[in-house]
Design a protein around this motif. Structure first.
Motif: not given
Length: 176
Positions: A38-40, A64-68, A154-164
């Motif tokens: 529900x928070x999501x 990206x930050x809060x939901x992802x 693209x680097x921004x998205x790749x960093x988020x995938x690496x962090x996940x």
């Protein structure tokens, strides 16, 4: 978004209902997993509000930050906890619940009476994203936003995938 008035109003009411139902779900659902989902929903509706206000970068950052990231982290943390401890000694109504509901109701009533009397004319509601003037006239945060969405997408998205992946790996190692 530049939408006609009735469509904009319909979307606004739809998002408000999503926010209200999601918030009530966070508070009243006894299962913490359902509360996290529900928070999501609430955070997703907030990002859609930003899209309606033509603030696409803030909407993407919210998503990206809060939901992802934050909401996924909360769900992982709740899944690792022992679920049986939430259901023992479960009372439907306590004194703290009564005090909290009175405080929330009084806050809600004060907001409902204050908001219609507020002058909203001095507030700039929308920005035109297609009017990027010379780079000397925009602020540093706007330049960062423009570069993150255009040059460094693209680097921004790749960093988020690496962090996940790192987060999932850390959880897998912690379980062993």
């Amino acid at each position: 978004m530049d939408l006609p008035g009735p469509i904009h109003d319909f979307l606004l009411v739809f998002l408000e209902l999503g926010l209200i139902l999601g918030s009530l779900g966070v508070v009243f659902l006894p299962n913490p997993i359902y509360s996290a989902f529900s928070l999501g929903l609430v955070l997703f509706c907030i990002s859609l509000f930003y899209i309606l206000l033509n603030s696409y970068f803030v909407a993407a950052a919210q998503l990206l930050i809060y939901v992802g990231a934050i909401n996924v982290l909360i769900i992982f943390a709740v899944m690792f906890m022992n679920g049986s401890e939430y259901y023992k000694d479960f009372y439907l109504w306590t004194v703290g619940d009564g005090v909290t509901s009175m405080v929330c109701t009084s806050l809600f009533i004060s907001l409902i009476t204050t908001i219609p009397d507020t002058s909203w004319y001095g507030i700039i509601w929308t920005t035109k994203s297609n009017q990027i003037i010379e780079k000397d006239l925009i602020s540093n945060s706007q330049q960062i936003g423009i570069h993150l969405v255009t040059d460094f997408f693209l680097p921004f998205e790749l960093i988020s995938i690496i962090l996940l992946v790192a987060l999932i790996g850390a959880i897998a190692i912690a379980r062993q």
